[in-house]
Write an enzyme that holds these catalytic residues in place. Sequence first.
Site, PDB file in Angstrom:
ATOM      1  N   GLY A 122      57.141  49.465  43.926  1.00  0.00           N
ATOM      2  CA  GLY A 122      58.567  49.211  43.734  1.00  0.00           C
ATOM      3  C   GLY A 122      58.946  49.439  42.283  1.00  0.00           C
ATOM      4  O   GLY A 122      58.287  48.916  41.379  1.00  0.00           O
ATOM      5  N   GLY A 190      32.823  37.522  26.642  1.00  0.00           N
ATOM      6  CA  GLY A 190      33.844  36.506  26.894  1.00  0.00           C
ATOM      7  C   GLY A 190      33.298  35.403  27.780  1.00  0.00           C
ATOM      8  O   GLY A 190      32.954  35.656  28.933  1.00  0.00           O
ATOM      9  N   SER A 279      35.109  40.321  30.182  1.00  0.00           N
ATOM     10  CA  SER A 279      36.031  39.282  30.683  1.00  0.00           C
ATOM     11  C   SER A 279      36.655  38.604  29.471  1.00  0.00           C
ATOM     12  O   SER A 279      36.303  37.477  29.121  1.00  0.00           O
ATOM     13  CB  SER A 279      35.268  38.293  31.554  1.00  0.00           C
ATOM     14  OG  SER A 279      34.051  37.897  30.924  1.00  0.00           O
ATOM     15  N   ALA A 330      46.859  31.136  39.997  1.00  0.00           N
ATOM     16  CA  ALA A 330      47.534  31.420  41.256  1.00  0.00           C
ATOM     17  C   ALA A 330      48.521  30.311  41.624  1.00  0.00           C
ATOM     18  O   ALA A 330      49.643  30.583  42.063  1.00  0.00           O
ATOM     19  CB  ALA A 330      46.496  31.596  42.360  1.00  0.00           C
ATOM     20  N   HIS A 454      33.969   4.308  50.092  1.00  0.00           N
ATOM     21  CA  HIS A 454      32.579   4.220  49.628  1.00  0.00           C
ATOM     22  C   HIS A 454      31.647   4.731  50.720  1.00  0.00           C
ATOM     23  O   HIS A 454      31.824   4.371  51.879  1.00  0.00           O
ATOM     24  CB  HIS A 454      32.215   2.784  49.297  1.00  0.00           C
ATOM     25  CG  HIS A 454      30.772   2.643  48.906  1.00  0.00           C
ATOM     26  ND1 HIS A 454      30.302   3.020  47.665  1.00  0.00           N
ATOM     27  CD2 HIS A 454      29.694   2.214  49.612  1.00  0.00           C
ATOM     28  CE1 HIS A 454      29.002   2.807  47.605  1.00  0.00           C
ATOM     29  NE2 HIS A 454      28.599   2.335  48.782  1.00  0.00           N
TER      30      HIS A 454
HETATM   31  P1  FAD Z   1      48.862  39.191  41.244  1.00  0.00           P
HETATM   32  O1  FAD Z   1      48.011  38.330  42.092  1.00  0.00           O
HETATM   33  O2  FAD Z   1      48.199  40.052  40.241  1.00  0.00           O
HETATM   34  O3  FAD Z   1      49.698  40.088  42.250  1.00  0.00           O
HETATM   35  C1  FAD Z   1      50.530  41.096  41.830  1.00  0.00           C
HETATM   36  C2  FAD Z   1      50.690  42.091  42.963  1.00  0.00           C
HETATM   37  O4  FAD Z   1      51.742  42.979  42.646  1.00  0.00           O
HETATM   38  C3  FAD Z   1      49.462  42.970  43.198  1.00  0.00           C
HETATM   39  O5  FAD Z   1      49.183  43.039  44.568  1.00  0.00           O
HETATM   40  C4  FAD Z   1      49.888  44.336  42.669  1.00  0.00           C
HETATM   41  O6  FAD Z   1      49.271  45.409  43.347  1.00  0.00           O
HETATM   42  C5  FAD Z   1      51.367  44.289  42.973  1.00  0.00           C
HETATM   43  N1  FAD Z   1      52.176  45.192  42.144  1.00  0.00           N
HETATM   44  C6  FAD Z   1      52.165  45.328  40.810  1.00  0.00           C
HETATM   45  N2  FAD Z   1      53.134  46.183  40.419  1.00  0.00           N
HETATM   46  C7  FAD Z   1      53.752  46.584  41.538  1.00  0.00           C
HETATM   47  C8  FAD Z   1      54.854  47.443  41.795  1.00  0.00           C
HETATM   48  N3  FAD Z   1      55.514  48.046  40.795  1.00  0.00           N
HETATM   49  N4  FAD Z   1      55.217  47.641  43.074  1.00  0.00           N
HETATM   50  C9  FAD Z   1      54.570  47.019  44.098  1.00  0.00           C
HETATM   51  N5  FAD Z   1      53.543  46.183  43.911  1.00  0.00           N
HETATM   52  C10 FAD Z   1      53.159  45.961  42.649  1.00  0.00           C
HETATM   53  N6  FAD Z   1      43.551  31.663  39.607  1.00  0.00           N
HETATM   54  C11 FAD Z   1      43.417  30.426  40.147  1.00  0.00           C
HETATM   55  O7  FAD Z   1      44.401  29.667  40.166  1.00  0.00           O
HETATM   56  N7  FAD Z   1      42.237  30.012  40.687  1.00  0.00           N
HETATM   57  C12 FAD Z   1      41.139  30.798  40.691  1.00  0.00           C
HETATM   58  O8  FAD Z   1      40.091  30.403  41.186  1.00  0.00           O
HETATM   59  C13 FAD Z   1      41.243  32.088  40.123  1.00  0.00           C
HETATM   60  N8  FAD Z   1      40.186  32.919  40.111  1.00  0.00           N
HETATM   61  C14 FAD Z   1      40.308  34.167  39.573  1.00  0.00           C
HETATM   62  C15 FAD Z   1      39.184  34.972  39.535  1.00  0.00           C
HETATM   63  C16 FAD Z   1      39.269  36.225  38.984  1.00  0.00           C
HETATM   64  C17 FAD Z   1      38.051  37.101  38.962  1.00  0.00           C
HETATM   65  C18 FAD Z   1      40.519  36.696  38.477  1.00  0.00           C
HETATM   66  C19 FAD Z   1      40.645  38.070  37.916  1.00  0.00           C
HETATM   67  C20 FAD Z   1      41.633  35.889  38.506  1.00  0.00           C
HETATM   68  C21 FAD Z   1      41.535  34.606  39.043  1.00  0.00           C
HETATM   69  N9  FAD Z   1      42.624  33.746  39.059  1.00  0.00           N
HETATM   70  C22 FAD Z   1      42.494  32.489  39.582  1.00  0.00           C
HETATM   71  C23 FAD Z   1      43.936  34.145  38.531  1.00  0.00           C
HETATM   72  C24 FAD Z   1      44.867  34.568  39.682  1.00  0.00           C
HETATM   73  O9  FAD Z   1      44.255  35.614  40.404  1.00  0.00           O
HETATM   74  C25 FAD Z   1      46.211  35.015  39.138  1.00  0.00           C
HETATM   75  O10 FAD Z   1      46.744  34.019  38.299  1.00  0.00           O
HETATM   76  C26 FAD Z   1      47.185  35.267  40.277  1.00  0.00           C
HETATM   77  O11 FAD Z   1      46.707  36.266  41.138  1.00  0.00           O
HETATM   78  C27 FAD Z   1      48.547  35.690  39.737  1.00  0.00           C
HETATM   79  O12 FAD Z   1      49.410  35.911  40.801  1.00  0.00           O
HETATM   80  P2  FAD Z   1      50.632  36.939  40.666  1.00  0.00           P
HETATM   81  O13 FAD Z   1      51.322  36.880  41.982  1.00  0.00           O
HETATM   82  O14 FAD Z   1      51.390  36.652  39.445  1.00  0.00           O
HETATM   83  O15 FAD Z   1      49.956  38.361  40.451  1.00  0.00           O
HETATM   84  P1  NAI Z   2      39.783  33.787  29.393  1.00  0.00           P
HETATM   85  O1  NAI Z   2      40.966  33.787  28.543  1.00  0.00           O
HETATM   86  O2  NAI Z   2      39.510  32.628  30.272  1.00  0.00           O
HETATM   87  O3  NAI Z   2      38.482  33.979  28.503  1.00  0.00           O
HETATM   88  C1  NAI Z   2      38.317  35.064  27.653  1.00  0.00           C
HETATM   89  C2  NAI Z   2      37.234  34.733  26.645  1.00  0.00           C
HETATM   90  O4  NAI Z   2      36.880  35.912  25.978  1.00  0.00           O
HETATM   91  C3  NAI Z   2      37.684  33.732  25.591  1.00  0.00           C
HETATM   92  O5  NAI Z   2      36.719  32.713  25.462  1.00  0.00           O
HETATM   93  C4  NAI Z   2      37.821  34.570  24.336  1.00  0.00           C
HETATM   94  O6  NAI Z   2      37.566  33.857  23.160  1.00  0.00           O
HETATM   95  C5  NAI Z   2      36.782  35.645  24.575  1.00  0.00           C
HETATM   96  N1  NAI Z   2      37.027  36.902  23.887  1.00  0.00           N
HETATM   97  C6  NAI Z   2      38.196  37.565  23.762  1.00  0.00           C
HETATM   98  N2  NAI Z   2      38.004  38.721  23.075  1.00  0.00           N
HETATM   99  C7  NAI Z   2      36.682  38.792  22.776  1.00  0.00           C
HETATM  100  C8  NAI Z   2      35.870  39.740  22.114  1.00  0.00           C
HETATM  101  N3  NAI Z   2      36.381  40.862  21.624  1.00  0.00           N
HETATM  102  N4  NAI Z   2      34.561  39.465  21.989  1.00  0.00           N
HETATM  103  C9  NAI Z   2      34.013  38.340  22.485  1.00  0.00           C
HETATM  104  N5  NAI Z   2      34.738  37.400  23.129  1.00  0.00           N
HETATM  105  C10 NAI Z   2      36.052  37.622  23.292  1.00  0.00           C
HETATM  106  O7  NAI Z   2      39.873  35.157  30.227  1.00  0.00           O
HETATM  107  P2  NAI Z   2      39.080  35.676  31.480  1.00  0.00           P
HETATM  108  O8  NAI Z   2      37.814  34.931  31.659  1.00  0.00           O
HETATM  109  O9  NAI Z   2      39.059  37.143  31.349  1.00  0.00           O
HETATM  110  O10 NAI Z   2      40.035  35.286  32.666  1.00  0.00           O
HETATM  111  C11 NAI Z   2      41.391  35.713  32.651  1.00  0.00           C
HETATM  112  C12 NAI Z   2      42.254  34.707  33.293  1.00  0.00           C
HETATM  113  O11 NAI Z   2      42.083  34.725  34.701  1.00  0.00           O
HETATM  114  C13 NAI Z   2      41.935  33.266  32.893  1.00  0.00           C
HETATM  115  O12 NAI Z   2      42.535  32.914  31.687  1.00  0.00           O
HETATM  116  C14 NAI Z   2      42.524  32.509  34.025  1.00  0.00           C
HETATM  117  O13 NAI Z   2      43.892  32.349  33.782  1.00  0.00           O
HETATM  118  C15 NAI Z   2      42.309  33.422  35.207  1.00  0.00           C
HETATM  119  N6  NAI Z   2      41.151  32.972  35.972  1.00  0.00           N
HETATM  120  C16 NAI Z   2      41.182  31.732  36.531  1.00  0.00           C
HETATM  121  C17 NAI Z   2      40.098  31.259  37.230  1.00  0.00           C
HETATM  122  C18 NAI Z   2      40.147  29.889  37.772  1.00  0.00           C
HETATM  123  O14 NAI Z   2      41.213  29.304  37.784  1.00  0.00           O
HETATM  124  N7  NAI Z   2      39.035  29.350  38.240  1.00  0.00           N
HETATM  125  C19 NAI Z   2      38.906  32.061  37.436  1.00  0.00           C
HETATM  126  C20 NAI Z   2      38.970  33.336  36.769  1.00  0.00           C
HETATM  127  C21 NAI Z   2      40.063  33.759  36.091  1.00  0.00           C
END
Ligand code: FAD
Ligand code: NAI
Length: 475
Positions: A122, A190, A279, A330, A454
Amino acid sequence: MSQTFDVVVIGGGPGGYIAAIRAAQLGFKVACIDEWKNAAGGPAPGGTCTNVGCIPSKALLQSSEHFDHANHHFAHHGISATNVKIDIAKMIGRKDTVVKQNNDGILYLFKKNKISFFHGRGSFAKAVDAGYEIQVTGATEELLTARQIIVATGSNARALPGTPFDEETVLSNDGALRLGAVPKKMVLIGSGVIGLEMGSVWRRLGSDVTILEGLPTFLGAVDEQIAKEAKKAFDKQGLKIELGVKVGEIKTTKKGVSVAYTNAKGEAQSLDADKLIVSIGRVPNTIGLNAEAVGLQLDERGAIVVDAECRTSLKGVWAVGDVVRGPMLAHKAEEEGVAVAERIAGQHGHVNFNTIPWVIYTSPEIAWVGETEQQLKARGAAYKAGTFPFLANGRARALGDTTGMVKFLADAATDEILGVHIVGPQASELIAEAVVAMEFKASSEDIARICHAHPSLSEAMKEAALAVDKRTLNF
Ligand code: FAD
Ligand code: NAI
């Protein structure tokens, strides 16, 4: 000819699809556009969270934890499991099935709520008298018009400058979640949330994992006492974490990757590994949105500029989730999506940023809500702290997992709970009680006076609340 809707949502991740459902519940004619494709090229709504984030990472954390338990913990229970093997293809296949169940669930929810779903990208075409024209391109080609647009386009993994992701050797979260075999050696850059979760998965499965972290402190955003306890547990597991490093040249070789870095003492080091996971955070995604066509304002990080209520610089255009300021979580995206739909309907949508829980799904799990002790100290707050170790909790002993503690922080004068921090078993579930308590502005005494089942891990919550008043019963 364009199709007209009341609300068009761009992005079908947790921010977007939840906003679409709430808007439909409120009686609006809603469209949601999402471009994510599954392996067969079909629609895969759910965004990063469903496809390469929350859901698949938790699926692999679960599988790898079972493997780890079979190898290292069953014996304590008198169960011998010898020659435990993993079938990585099957493990990844199960993860893919879990992802697909979630994708299909969202498609079903779109149908149930009479939301028109468009599979494609979009982009803003132009502003018109009736609102905005949104061009859908890709699997579906359509022109949509709506007065209200919700942008929920999420975020992408940040690459190290000069080291793009190839998803073969240099992996983002995407490649890290679909490896075909356990790498002998793995380096992660990271030690944030992804570094710890993905590092844990592959370490449990047998990889020799080193995480290189730029900052001198481990998990700086986490309460120091909790972070220290978690670090102790990770060290014991053999998850190697080097703090205060400066990453230098990264060379991909035939055999894998070589990472040069300077350690905290200033010494030049290098590590060879089969795979590198980068990461180091995520960047807001507005690629392909054509924000310029309508003059949608972005900040210097590329995030869409919004006010406290997710209004952008343009009338009728809202933005939620990872593409705007605030934690990239999320559940934060979902809350904003619901609140925006309600604001469009003239209601008072509300997101309480002070009670958004954080969870890191490692073992032990780490979860928290509210302020940390170091934040309270920094703002000169008068507070009381109470901690309770899982070691003194009967259920934790029965489970065979007594790592960690619960920590309550309460206002010294009013006893209002200011923060709750947990490291230990089921922290992800336990934190919900703290969130409810803080939403209702409960005092630590409120929790201390509530009957908890408990034996349960939740008794550690009650005991930590009692500890604020120095009157734990079991410790
Ligand atoms: P997104 O989930 O990124 O969704 C955006 C969507 O928009 C995508 O499907 C994309 O394809 C679509 N899109 C983008 N541009 C366009 C366009 N122009 N037209 C149509 N579609 C488009 N958060 C937690 O709370 N708990 C967790 O355990 C957790 N684990 C994570 C683990 C990993 C490895 C990662 C990378 C992230 C994790 N997160 C977690 C973070 C979480 O995934 C994000 O905060 C969340 O998905 C954000 O939701 P959103 O709807 O903003 O974006
Ligand atoms: P993050 O922000 O959690 O961690 C990035 C880490 O990388 C930091 O500790 C930072 O100091 C370090 N870093 C940055 N630049 C660096 C460099 N050049 N060299 C060495 N270290 C460096 O980001 P991450 O792990 O990539 O996750 C992204 C986001 O996704 C999170 O902030 C979180 O919002 C979301 N997420 C949430 C999860 C959950 O809720 N369980 C699980 C995974 C992701």
